[in-house]
Design an enzyme around this catalytic site. Structure first.
Site, PDB file in Angstrom:
ATOM      1  N   ARG A 109       0.844  -1.188   0.000  1.00 25.39           N
ATOM      2  CA  ARG A 109       0.000   0.000   0.000  1.00 25.39           C
ATOM      3  C   ARG A 109       0.879   1.238   0.000  1.00 25.39           C
ATOM      4  O   ARG A 109       2.089   1.177   0.222  1.00 25.39           O
ATOM      5  CB  ARG A 109      -0.912   0.003   1.230  1.00 25.39           C
ATOM      6  CG  ARG A 109      -0.148   0.045   2.534  1.00 25.39           C
ATOM      7  CD  ARG A 109      -0.997   0.408   3.728  1.00 25.39           C
ATOM      8  NE  ARG A 109      -0.235   0.277   4.964  1.00 25.39           N
ATOM      9  CZ  ARG A 109       0.628   1.163   5.411  1.00 25.39           C
ATOM     10  NH1 ARG A 109       0.883   2.257   4.705  1.00 25.39           N
ATOM     11  NH2 ARG A 109       1.277   0.958   6.549  1.00 25.39           N
ATOM     12  N   GLY A 110       0.262   2.388  -0.183  1.00 23.04           N
ATOM     13  CA  GLY A 110       0.998   3.636  -0.099  1.00 23.04           C
ATOM     14  C   GLY A 110       1.245   4.040   1.339  1.00 23.04           C
ATOM     15  O   GLY A 110       0.768   3.415   2.276  1.00 23.04           O
ATOM     16  N   GLY A 111       2.020   5.110   1.519  1.00 16.66           N
ATOM     17  CA  GLY A 111       2.167   5.734   2.816  1.00 16.66           C
ATOM     18  C   GLY A 111       3.298   5.199   3.663  1.00 16.66           C
ATOM     19  O   GLY A 111       4.256   4.611   3.165  1.00 16.66           O
ATOM     20  N   THR A 122       2.045   1.894  10.019  1.00 17.49           N
ATOM     21  CA  THR A 122       0.907   1.701  10.904  1.00 17.49           C
ATOM     22  C   THR A 122       1.079   0.368  11.609  1.00 17.49           C
ATOM     23  O   THR A 122       2.055  -0.353  11.375  1.00 17.49           O
ATOM     24  CB  THR A 122      -0.435   1.773  10.158  1.00 17.49           C
ATOM     25  OG1 THR A 122      -1.494   1.885  11.114  1.00 17.49           O
ATOM     26  CG2 THR A 122      -0.650   0.546   9.295  1.00 17.49           C
ATOM     27  N   HIS A 141      -0.997  -3.206  13.212  1.00 16.87           N
ATOM     28  CA  HIS A 141      -2.160  -4.079  13.315  1.00 16.87           C
ATOM     29  C   HIS A 141      -1.910  -5.090  14.433  1.00 16.87           C
ATOM     30  O   HIS A 141      -0.776  -5.548  14.626  1.00 16.87           O
ATOM     31  CB  HIS A 141      -2.406  -4.832  12.006  1.00 16.87           C
ATOM     32  CG  HIS A 141      -2.633  -3.944  10.829  1.00 16.87           C
ATOM     33  ND1 HIS A 141      -3.647  -3.017  10.761  1.00 16.87           N
ATOM     34  CD2 HIS A 141      -1.965  -3.842   9.647  1.00 16.87           C
ATOM     35  CE1 HIS A 141      -3.607  -2.390   9.606  1.00 16.87           C
ATOM     36  NE2 HIS A 141      -2.588  -2.869   8.910  1.00 16.87           N
ATOM     37  N   SER A 165      -8.419   3.949  10.152  1.00 21.07           N
ATOM     38  CA  SER A 165      -7.499   4.328   9.078  1.00 21.07           C
ATOM     39  C   SER A 165      -7.931   3.713   7.756  1.00 21.07           C
ATOM     40  O   SER A 165      -8.629   2.697   7.725  1.00 21.07           O
ATOM     41  CB  SER A 165      -6.074   3.866   9.410  1.00 21.07           C
ATOM     42  OG  SER A 165      -5.608   4.469  10.604  1.00 21.07           O
ATOM     43  N   GLY A 175      -6.151   2.718   3.928  1.00 23.43           N
ATOM     44  CA  GLY A 175      -4.952   2.610   3.096  1.00 23.43           C
ATOM     45  C   GLY A 175      -5.204   1.625   1.980  1.00 23.43           C
ATOM     46  O   GLY A 175      -5.623   0.499   2.239  1.00 23.43           O
ATOM     47  N   GLY A 209      -7.368  -1.719   2.596  1.00 15.84           N
ATOM     48  CA  GLY A 209      -8.668  -1.160   2.942  1.00 15.84           C
ATOM     49  C   GLY A 209      -8.666  -0.360   4.215  1.00 15.84           C
ATOM     50  O   GLY A 209      -8.007   0.674   4.296  1.00 15.84           O
ATOM     51  N   CYS A 241       1.306   7.107  10.669  1.00 18.36           N
ATOM     52  CA  CYS A 241       0.848   8.004   9.597  1.00 18.36           C
ATOM     53  C   CYS A 241       1.815   9.152   9.336  1.00 18.36           C
ATOM     54  O   CYS A 241       1.432  10.159   8.744  1.00 18.36           O
ATOM     55  CB  CYS A 241      -0.525   8.582   9.924  1.00 18.36           C
ATOM     56  SG  CYS A 241      -1.731   7.375  10.442  1.00 18.36           S
TER      57      CYS A 241
END
Length: 335
Positions: free
Chosen positions: A183-185, A188, A190, A248, A250, A261, A279
């Site tokens: 994903r981008g960014g 994060t 989980h 969030s 993403g 998602g 983030c």
């Protein structure tokens, strides 16, 4: 100009535009040679066919803007799911639109399968999403919704920086995996107690920004069911309660099919977020349903609320949720 809609079955949904040119002298072509009546007709009319793109096969979709690449970490647009967002999309994403889906896609004609994966590791599920994304883009399956919790993991998007991890040794000491995400960014986290939802579906109307807003709207409706009022922040995708982040977004976009998602903090250990710069915002703090209400609803309740909200927002036709391991999804889909 004259527009004539074809009544034939083979060209249903197509529009033929006939461009009328000044007539050539009777029986003579513009090159000076004799032509038959039929050939003269073709010389006088240029035919252009425009096939309407449709993700549902039921009506034309508005023309969408091609998503841009991820912006730099210095841009003041937070990545949903803990990452930076590209301008024009409104969410953190990795985009790869080489190889468009078929113009007359039948993707919207079937119900989307829903699988509850329980608690699952990050990287195998990411690889699974890639294969499912290709199956959706190739019209092998209509779409899939994956609902799950992840084993403890810090994920680093394609805008990751060394400063995203506050203490790598402490992260490892707490047993957290560190995984690179497609994903981008940026970074994060989980962990169990966080609902992760991965809609591997055609992006409605090929409008990525509207899709992100819809994902946020579904989570807003979900939170309202549990008595929590959240809000958006301009330029910062995801959902917030006061100044703390509770959800969030993403995404990964490939051939106009989404993956990755949303994540929603239900009863996750919030202290784990102190190990990272979430983030790309050093001062950002997290909250959860449990922290806000004093009690945590069951994950089964939260998943059911998510599916109700998603159906309301997107109008998706969803199958009954099935519980199985991530390794069993493709067999269940006949892939």
């Amino acid at each position: 100009w004259r527009a004539i809609f074809s009544p034939t079955t083979s060209h249903r949904g197509s529009c033929f535009f006939f461009v009328i040119t000044p007539p050539a002298p009777r029986g003579r072509s513009r090159c000076g040679g004799p032509v038959s009546g039929a050939r003269a007709l073709w010389l006088r009319y240029g035919i252009l066919t425009f096939r309407r793109e449709s993700l549902t096969g039921s009506h034309a979709r508005p023309r969408a803007t091609r998503p841009e690449a991820d912006t730099s970490a210095s841009d003041n647009r937070a990545a949903a799911a803990g990452s930076q967002a590209p301008q024009g999309s409104g969410a953190s994403q990795g985009t790869d639109l080489g190889g468009e889906t078929h113009p007359r896609s039948r993707l919207g004609t079937g119900a989307y399968s829903v699988f509850d994966l329980g608690v699952a590791p990050y990287l195998p599920v990411q690889e699974l999403q890639g294969r499912l994304r290709s199956a959706v883009a190739d019209r092998t399956i209509p779409g899939v919704i994956l609902l799950l919790e992840h084993t403890p993991v810090v994920t680093l998007g394609n805008r990751r920086t060394p400063g995203d991890l506050r203490d790598s040794l402490l992260i490892a000491g707490k047993g957290l995996e560190i995984a690179e995400s497609e994903r981008g960014g940026q970074a994060t986290l989980h962990a169990p107690g966080q609902l992760v939802s991965y809609p591997v579906v055609p992006i409605p109307h090929r409008d990525l920004r509207a899709f992100v807003r819809g994902l946020e709207e579904a989570l807003l409706l979900l939170l309202q069911e549990f008595g929590v009022s959240a809000h958006r922040r301009e330029g910062r995708p995801g959902l917030y309660v006061e100044s703390r982040k509770i959800a969030s977004v993403g995404l990964r976009c490939h051939r106009w099919v989404s993956s990755h998602g949303t994540s929603l903090n239900v009863s996750v250990d919030l202290s784990l977020f102190d190990l990272i710069v979430a983030c790309g915002e050093p001062e950002l703090r997290q909250t959860s349903l449990q922290a806000l209400t004093g009690e945590a609803p069951s994950m089964k309740q939260v998943k059911a609320a998510y599916l109700r909200a998603a159906e309301t927002v997107f109008g998706w036709n969803l199958c009954e949720s099935r519980e199985l391991a991530h390794s069993e999804v493709e067999a269940a889909l006949g892939l």
